[in-house]
Design a protein around this motif. Structure first.
Motif, PDB file in Angstrom:
ATOM      1  N   GLU A 136      -6.510  21.449 100.667  1.00 17.88           N
ATOM      2  CA  GLU A 136      -5.786  22.791 100.058  1.00 17.88           C
ATOM      3  C   GLU A 136      -4.234  22.522 100.293  1.00 17.88           C
ATOM      4  O   GLU A 136      -3.526  23.383  99.860  1.00 17.88           O
ATOM      5  CB  GLU A 136      -6.251  23.696 101.062  1.00 17.88           C
ATOM      6  CG  GLU A 136      -7.602  24.364 100.603  1.00 17.88           C
ATOM      7  CD  GLU A 136      -7.970  25.296  99.600  1.00 17.88           C
ATOM      8  OE1 GLU A 136      -6.844  25.586  98.904  1.00 17.88           O
ATOM      9  OE2 GLU A 136      -8.969  26.035  99.471  1.00 17.88           O
ATOM     10  N   ASN A 139      -2.142  23.859  97.826  1.00 17.20           N
ATOM     11  CA  ASN A 139      -2.176  25.144  97.497  1.00 17.20           C
ATOM     12  C   ASN A 139      -1.178  26.028  98.258  1.00 17.20           C
ATOM     13  O   ASN A 139      -1.016  27.380  98.247  1.00 17.20           O
ATOM     14  CB  ASN A 139      -3.656  25.675  97.794  1.00 17.20           C
ATOM     15  CG  ASN A 139      -4.519  25.066  96.435  1.00 17.20           C
ATOM     16  OD1 ASN A 139      -3.830  24.554  95.683  1.00 17.20           O
ATOM     17  ND2 ASN A 139      -5.575  25.116  96.566  1.00 17.20           N
ATOM     18  N   TYR A 237      -7.785  31.049  89.154  1.00 18.53           N
ATOM     19  CA  TYR A 237      -6.337  30.698  88.570  1.00 18.53           C
ATOM     20  C   TYR A 237      -6.112  31.337  87.012  1.00 18.53           C
ATOM     21  O   TYR A 237      -5.134  30.946  86.430  1.00 18.53           O
ATOM     22  CB  TYR A 237      -5.774  29.315  88.800  1.00 18.53           C
ATOM     23  CG  TYR A 237      -6.059  28.703  90.111  1.00 18.53           C
ATOM     24  CD1 TYR A 237      -5.495  29.528  91.385  1.00 18.53           C
ATOM     25  CD2 TYR A 237      -6.706  27.713  90.445  1.00 18.53           C
ATOM     26  CE1 TYR A 237      -5.633  29.088  92.529  1.00 18.53           C
ATOM     27  CE2 TYR A 237      -6.858  27.281  91.682  1.00 18.53           C
ATOM     28  CZ  TYR A 237      -6.482  27.801  92.801  1.00 18.53           C
ATOM     29  OH  TYR A 237      -6.495  27.486  94.150  1.00 18.53           O
ATOM     30  N   GLN A 241      -3.774  26.882  86.037  1.00 14.09           N
ATOM     31  CA  GLN A 241      -3.882  25.737  86.957  1.00 14.09           C
ATOM     32  C   GLN A 241      -3.474  24.652  86.055  1.00 14.09           C
ATOM     33  O   GLN A 241      -3.806  24.291  85.160  1.00 14.09           O
ATOM     34  CB  GLN A 241      -4.923  25.514  87.761  1.00 14.09           C
ATOM     35  CG  GLN A 241      -6.277  25.415  86.998  1.00 14.09           C
ATOM     36  CD  GLN A 241      -7.012  26.642  86.779  1.00 14.09           C
ATOM     37  OE1 GLN A 241      -6.411  27.753  86.211  1.00 14.09           O
ATOM     38  NE2 GLN A 241      -8.278  26.889  87.136  1.00 14.09           N
ATOM     39  N   ARG A 302     -12.564  31.405  92.142  1.00  9.68           N
ATOM     40  CA  ARG A 302     -11.987  30.094  92.304  1.00  9.68           C
ATOM     41  C   ARG A 302     -12.995  29.246  93.314  1.00  9.68           C
ATOM     42  O   ARG A 302     -13.828  29.703  94.211  1.00  9.68           O
ATOM     43  CB  ARG A 302     -10.849  30.395  93.083  1.00  9.68           C
ATOM     44  CG  ARG A 302     -10.203  29.165  93.463  1.00  9.68           C
ATOM     45  CD  ARG A 302      -8.762  29.559  94.664  1.00  9.68           C
ATOM     46  NE  ARG A 302      -9.040  29.254  95.952  1.00  9.68           N
ATOM     47  CZ  ARG A 302      -8.780  28.297  96.434  1.00  9.68           C
ATOM     48  NH1 ARG A 302      -8.557  27.300  96.062  1.00  9.68           N
ATOM     49  NH2 ARG A 302      -9.201  28.146  98.007  1.00  9.68           N
ATOM     50  N   HIS A 307      -7.291  22.807  93.600  1.00 13.41           N
ATOM     51  CA  HIS A 307      -5.862  22.825  93.472  1.00 13.41           C
ATOM     52  C   HIS A 307      -5.149  23.668  92.430  1.00 13.41           C
ATOM     53  O   HIS A 307      -5.881  23.816  91.257  1.00 13.41           O
ATOM     54  CB  HIS A 307      -5.267  21.465  93.279  1.00 13.41           C
ATOM     55  CG  HIS A 307      -5.561  20.503  94.309  1.00 13.41           C
ATOM     56  ND1 HIS A 307      -5.638  19.096  94.187  1.00 13.41           N
ATOM     57  CD2 HIS A 307      -5.891  20.745  95.642  1.00 13.41           C
ATOM     58  CE1 HIS A 307      -5.884  18.628  95.488  1.00 13.41           C
ATOM     59  NE2 HIS A 307      -6.040  19.279  96.185  1.00 13.41           N
ATOM     60  N   LYS A 308      -4.257  24.512  92.729  1.00 10.73           N
ATOM     61  CA  LYS A 308      -3.644  25.453  91.931  1.00 10.73           C
ATOM     62  C   LYS A 308      -2.809  24.581  90.888  1.00 10.73           C
ATOM     63  O   LYS A 308      -2.470  24.971  89.679  1.00 10.73           O
ATOM     64  CB  LYS A 308      -2.912  26.367  92.634  1.00 10.73           C
ATOM     65  CG  LYS A 308      -2.294  27.623  91.804  1.00 10.73           C
ATOM     66  CD  LYS A 308      -1.673  28.535  92.777  1.00 10.73           C
ATOM     67  CE  LYS A 308      -1.457  29.961  92.032  1.00 10.73           C
ATOM     68  NZ  LYS A 308      -0.805  30.845  92.921  1.00 10.73           N
TER      69      LYS A 308
END
Ligand code: NAD
Length: 348
Positions: A136, A139, A237, A241, A302, A307-308
């Motif tokens: 993460e 993020n 997102y 994203q 989500r 990953h954003k």
């Protein structure tokens, strides 16, 4: 001097591109695949048909074999280089099958490394790692919406994440953990035994050979839904994203260059970079341009460790392999995928 290369997961997206690219450069290839992908993802995700389509070549010796089979040790002794692509490749899927994920990704990789160590030759070893080893961590940075995508608030990240991101104390999913464990083993076999190994940490690899399923390879899956008119679910997102996409053939060419000029114990982030970056929302426009159909979508929760924003900083790999270039841009990639899928849908 590399003459014969073992490609594991040879029927897969990356593996089949590696086989084809290597023979076009005059190499002999031994390819192994047990078609595990069909077991994991079902018929739509099965890579067995890739073997018939891409591996029928006099210089490709394709065998149906599990990387964990003990006879693989003998195969490693026959070759001058190994490209290890075989894996349980899906991070959402790994949450349901953590043991199988571990067994393929960690034990399978370790067995190959052991085979090289026991063989006594310094056989260069390419490992397909993943940016999911960073869990993460991407993020934890701040992002803002710019048009139809997120961008980092810290502009020094504009060209992407380099290999310096930390990997510990955050959520990975079992896949991120199994790949990180294998990645560390691959590095350790260079440190401890002096073998030429490299971990290539990728994000979104794609191309016409990618099998379209929801849980792996979003690009062909999105194109397929555009062509069939089925509804897409965007998990988190709201589609802002960002991903950077690389064609499997460009990656295969990098692996070839590594085998020809190996370094020991290296780690590289590899992806499409800023130029091949795209948000999911932006991809809808491109896919509409390419297919003539717009994706219909809804929103879902989500996914874990998704990953954003990810763009790969390619500085290190470019400095070590300055003649390597990314040949496939986003439009060419999506056009190739659409052509393959149209043929498949028409032929069904
Ligand atoms: N595709 C991506 O976007 C992406 C991103 C980051 C990392 N990677 C990594 O790159 C590698 C290749 O990915 P891909 O997209 O080509 O995957 P893929 O699923 O298309 O190919 C993997 C192949 O390995 C085979 N396989 C699985 N377990 C096996 C086993 N035990 N023995 C023999 N064969 C086995 C599968 O049947 C499949 O054909 C994987 O290691 C993956 O984790 C992929």
């Amino acid at each position: 001097m590399v003459n014969t290369v073992l490609v594991t997961g040879g029927a897969g997206l990356v593996g089949s591109e590696c086989c084809r690219l290597l023979v076009s450069h005059g190499y002999d290839v031994i390819s192994i695949d047990n078609y595990e992908r069909g077991e994991i993802f079902g018929t739509d995700g099965d890579t067995e048909q890739n073997a018939d389509r891409y591996l029928e070549h006099e210089n490709i010796d394709h065998r149906v074999l599990d990387i964990r089979d003990e006879t693989v040790t003998g195969l490693v002794a026959e070759v001058d280089g190994v490209i290890h692509t075989a894996a349980q490749p899906s991070h959402p899927k790994s949450i349901d099958i953590p043991y199988e994920d571990f067994d393929i990704n960690v034990r399978g990789t370790l067995q190959l490394l052991e085979a090289i160590r026991k063989d006594g030759e310094n056989t260069p070893f390419v490992f397909c790692s993943t940016n999911k080893v960073y869990g993460e961590v991407p993020n934890y940075f701040a992002y803002e919406r710019v048009g139809e995508r997120f961008e980092p608030v810290d502009h020094t990240l504009y060209d992407g994440f380099d290999e310096g991101l930390r990997i510990d104390q955050n959520k990975h999913t079992p896949f991120g953990v199994s790949k990180a464990a294998a990645d560390l083993y691959v590095q350790e076999y260079a440190e401890l035994y002096g073998i030429d190994t490299a971990c290539f940490r990728m994000g979104c690899i794609t191309g016409g050979a990618a099998r379209a399923v929801e849980l792996h390879n979003w690009e062909p899956y999105f194109v397929k839904l555009a062509l069939t008119g089925e509804e897409l679910t965007i998990y988190g997102y709201e589609g802002y994203q960002v991903r950077d996409v690389i064609h499997a053939r460009d990656l295969a060419d990098l692996f070839r260059r590594y085998l020809e000029d190996p370094r020991s114990g290296e780690v590289y982030n590899v992806g499409g970079g800023r130029e091949n970056s795209i948000s999911l929302r932006e991809s809808f426009d491109l896919i509409e341009d390419v297919t003539g159909s717009r994706i219909d979508y809804t929103h879902g929760e989500r996914r874990e460790a998704d990953h954003k924003w990810w763009i790969t900083d390619l500085s290190k790999v470019r400095s070590h392999y300055p003649d390597w270039e990314i040949e496939y841009g986003l439009r060419e990639i999506f056009e190739e995928i659409a052509t393959e899928l149209r043929n498949e849908i028409d032929g069904a």
